[in-house]
Scaffold this active site. Structure first.
Site, mmCIF file in Angstrom:
data_model
loop_
_atom_site.group_PDB
_atom_site.id
_atom_site.type_symbol
_atom_site.label_atom_id
_atom_site.label_comp_id
_atom_site.label_asym_id
_atom_site.label_seq_id
_atom_site.Cartn_x
_atom_site.Cartn_y
_atom_site.Cartn_z
ATOM 1 N NE ARG A 89 -3.137 2.629 2.636
ATOM 2 C CZ ARG A 89 -3.235 3.414 3.684
ATOM 3 N NH1 ARG A 89 -2.932 2.966 4.891
ATOM 4 N NH2 ARG A 89 -3.672 4.641 3.556
ATOM 5 C CG HIS A 134 -1.228 8.787 3.299
ATOM 6 N ND1 HIS A 134 -1.371 7.426 3.505
ATOM 7 C CD2 HIS A 134 -0.875 9.298 4.508
ATOM 8 C CE1 HIS A 134 -1.101 7.133 4.772
ATOM 9 N NE2 HIS A 134 -0.790 8.259 5.402
ATOM 10 C CD GLU A 179 -4.774 7.410 10.023
ATOM 11 O OE1 GLU A 179 -4.437 8.480 10.577
ATOM 12 O OE2 GLU A 179 -4.301 6.306 10.352
ATOM 13 C CG ASN A 319 -5.181 3.117 8.660
ATOM 14 O OD1 ASN A 319 -5.272 2.179 7.872
ATOM 15 N ND2 ASN A 319 -4.692 4.306 8.312
ATOM 16 C CE1 TYR A 321 0.099 2.104 13.546
ATOM 17 C CE2 TYR A 321 -1.891 3.286 12.934
ATOM 18 C CZ TYR A 321 -0.634 2.792 12.602
ATOM 19 O OH TYR A 321 -0.135 2.981 11.344
ATOM 20 C CD GLU A 376 -1.717 3.750 8.219
ATOM 21 O OE1 GLU A 376 -1.500 4.148 9.385
ATOM 22 O OE2 GLU A 376 -1.870 4.507 7.250
#
Ligand SMILES: *[C@@H]1O[C@H](CO)[C@@H](O)[C@H](O)[C@H]1NC(C)=O
Ligand SMILES: *[C@@H]1O[C@H](CO)[C@@H](O)[C@H](O)[C@H]1NC(C)=O
Ligand SMILES: *[C@@H]1O[C@H](CO)[C@@H](O)[C@H](O)[C@H]1NC(C)=O
Ligand SMILES: *[C@@H]1O[C@H](CO)[C@@H](O)[C@H](O)[C@H]1NC(C)=O
Ligand SMILES: *[C@@H]1O[C@H](CO)[C@@H](O)[C@H](O)[C@H]1NC(C)=O
Ligand SMILES: *[C@@H]1O[C@H](CO)[C@@H](O)[C@H](O)[C@H]1NC(C)=O
Ligand SMILES: *[C@@H]1O[C@H](CO)[C@@H](O)[C@H](O)[C@H]1NC(C)=O
Ligand SMILES: *[C@@H]1O[C@H](CO)[C@@H](O)[C@H](O)[C@H]1NC(C)=O
Ligand SMILES: *[C@@H]1O[C@H](CO)[C@@H](O)[C@H](O)[C@H]1NC(C)=O
Length: 467
Positions: A89, A134, A179, A319, A321, A376
């Site tokens: 990606r 992005h 995002e 995404n 985390y 992500e």
């Protein structure tokens, strides 16, 4: 033979369990143009808002050179090939192909750069997955108002169409925006990221209003003009962490729900269900009225707009985390702010990979996507090669992902590590996410594999996760 048996015994005894990774689950890595390319003023590229934002602030660290992938893309492909990834990606820098953002002038060198990259990936057997936006907006488009100006939608359409025309025959997976939560919150709310506007009470919502319609335009033109020929898929990349409520009180469990709606539902609800989440409509209207505004600070979609945005997805790109703990927080009427609208504070929780499985279930239950791809996930560390912490982190997350796939029967088709290599983390080179280390003081930007890189390669080759 004895040796081999001993070795086998050792392997069995030293690992609690081996999990097989389904063959159809794709593994890959991700990067973004501004974070890796460098060559900020070379080969006809126009200035982007991150170039300007960091140059204007005279910051000693910026993306002028970073990993120098503009020149070292062949080495990047070699590393991807060695890792044995299914997909890569990356993002296209809008001003590298359209220097001022408009079709007025097309930079052929920029077009060629991504053409070569895409061909190189395909020759290496790697599926290119392309993000259109992005964060590196052409400065001229930003000067016209960026995401605050509805005209942005037309400029984005022109750019997206050009990209689909050039690369449509080779690319099957497209991601419109990366995002949007971070884009609007950082760039138009708190102002700590480019273009640095502090409009936390209203600009932040205007940004989302324009961005969602631009996403829908990017999806719709693909659907109408390119899907019949190329049969690719288009989605938007949404980011969210998982949250556990701070207590079992209704106030805190409501707060957790509200936070998920204000961070993820803000985007996912219009795209997957139609319109903003009701809780956002109600709370922002209520506070706006008490603050003295004549109308809600959250723009209202017309039915036509709702219909235009609703359904603009071929998969859910996620995404994520971490997991945090969410706590209800009441704010009095003072200055208008997104954060007061949300009314939740949160603190970090230690390593909790189970939150990943819960989040995947949440996404699946609320939005009923065709399928999900993790675009992500990864761990931020400082500069070292023996990154056992990153291995532990990724292993735990993949294990949790396999629970979601095998036990909860959720259709997740890919997992993408952020990042292929250490890169410019929007202001700093000290924060490192790579499977591969980059020496940023070396003019050659030497890449060195970390332990996590070798470990990830092994997982991809054996399709076995030792947990
Ligand atoms: C490009 O930017 C660098 C700084 O990163 C500067 O040293 C160089 O002179 C610039 N090149 C051109 C052609 O403007
Ligand atoms: C909430 O209740 C469950 C079940 O009674 C308990 O296991 C959990 O620890 C409680 N959570 C908090 C944050 O108090
Ligand atoms: C969004 O689309 C879905 C599927 O077509 C439909 O069921 C739903 O009612 C739409 N939402 C709105 C708010 O129109
Ligand atoms: C705002 O919400 C509170 C609590 O539900 C309610 O008492 C109040 O009437 C609402 N105010 C407005 C202006 O909607
Ligand atoms: C809200 O205002 C009341 C009355 O002025 C005050 O007592 C309270 O501390 C305030 N709450 C917060 C969270 O600032
Ligand atoms: C939360 O983050 C802070 C600051 O990064 C750190 O000092 C603290 O140890 C973290 N707490 C937990 C529970 O991880
Ligand atoms: C990594 O290696 C350094 C020495 O090069 C050592 O100080 C450190 O403790 C090691 N870290 C781990 C996690 O093994
Ligand atoms: C990074 O490169 C610089 C310059 O070539 C060199 O002095 C330094 O030792 C390198 N760092 C590492 C960790 O290899
Ligand atoms: C620079 O990197 C390339 C590719 O990794 C390598 O072949 C070359 O030897 C390096 N040059 C120096 C001076 O380190």
């Amino acid at each position: 033979m004895v040796m081999k048996l001993c070795l086998l015994f050792f392997i069995l005894a030293s690992s609690q369990a081996a999990r097989y990774i389904p063959k159809n689950l794709w593994f890959g890595t991700a990067t973004a143009s501004y974070q890796i390319e460098g060559a900020w003023n070379e080969s006809g590229k126009g200035e982007n808002i991150w170039d300007k934002f960091l140059h204007d602030a005279n910051r000693d660290q910026n993306g002028d050179v970073t990993c120098d992938s503009y020149h070292k893309w062949q080495e990047d492909i070699e590393n991807l090939k060695k890792l044995n990834v299914n997909h890569y990606r990356f993002s296209i820098s809008w001003p590298r192909i359209l220097p001022d953002g408009t079709l007025k002038s097309i930079n052929q060198e920029g077009i060629d750069y991504y053409y070569n990259l895409i061909q190189g990936l395909i020759e290496a057997g790697i599926e290119p997955m392309v993000t259109l936006y992005h964060w590196d907006m052409p400065v001229h488009i930003s000067e016209l108002g960026g995401f605050l100006n509805p005209q942005f939608i037309d400029y984005f359409e022109d750019y997206a169409r050009l990209v689909y025309q050039e690369y449509g025959p080779y690319v099957r997976y497209w991601l419109t925006f990366n995002e949007p939560y971070s884009i609007c919150n950082g760039g138009y709310g708190a102002g700590q990221t480019a273009p640095g506007l502090n409009l936390i009470g209203d600009g932040i919502y205007q940004c989302s209003y324009v961005l969602l319609k631009a996403h829908a335009r990017g999806y719709r033109i693909y659907d109408e003009e390119f899907r019949p020929k190329y049969n690719g898929k288009v989605g938007i990349v949404l980011n969210i962490n998982w949250f556990e409520p701070a207590s079992n009180t209704t106030a805190d469990s409501d707060a957790r729900e509200r936070l998920l709606q204000f961070q993820l539902g803000w985007w996912a609800n219009p795209v997957f269900n139609g319109n903003w989440p009701q809780i956002m409509i109600d709370r922002i209207a209520n506070r706006s009225s008490r603050e003295g505004f004549a109308r809600s600070r959250l723009p209202q979609f017309t039915q036509e707009e709702i219909d235009y945005i609703n359904g603009t997805h071929d998969f859910f790109a996620l995404n994520t985390y971490k997991t945090y703990v969410a706590e209800n927080t009441e704010y009095n009427i003072t200055d208008p702010s997104y954060w007061f609208d949300v009314g939740v504070t949160w603190t970090n929780l230690t390593y909790y990979p189970e939150g990943f499985r819960k989040l995947i279930n949440f996404v699946n239950d609320r939005y009923r996507p065709e399928s999900i791809i993790i675009t992500e996930n990864g761990l931020q560390t400082t500069d070292y090669l023996n990154d056992t912490d990153r291995i532990t982190y990724i292993k735990g997350y993949i294990n949790s992902l396999l629970d979601a796939i095998e036990e909860d029967k959720i259709n997740v088709f890919g997992y993408t590590v952020w990042s292929l290599m250490d890169n410019f983390e929007w202001g700093s080179y000290d924060s490192r996410f790579g499977l591969i280390n980059v020496n940023f003081t070396d003019s050659n930007r030497t890449r060195t594999w970390k332990d996590s890189g070798y470990w990830f390669k092994n997982i991809l080759e054996t399709r076995i996760l030792d947990v």
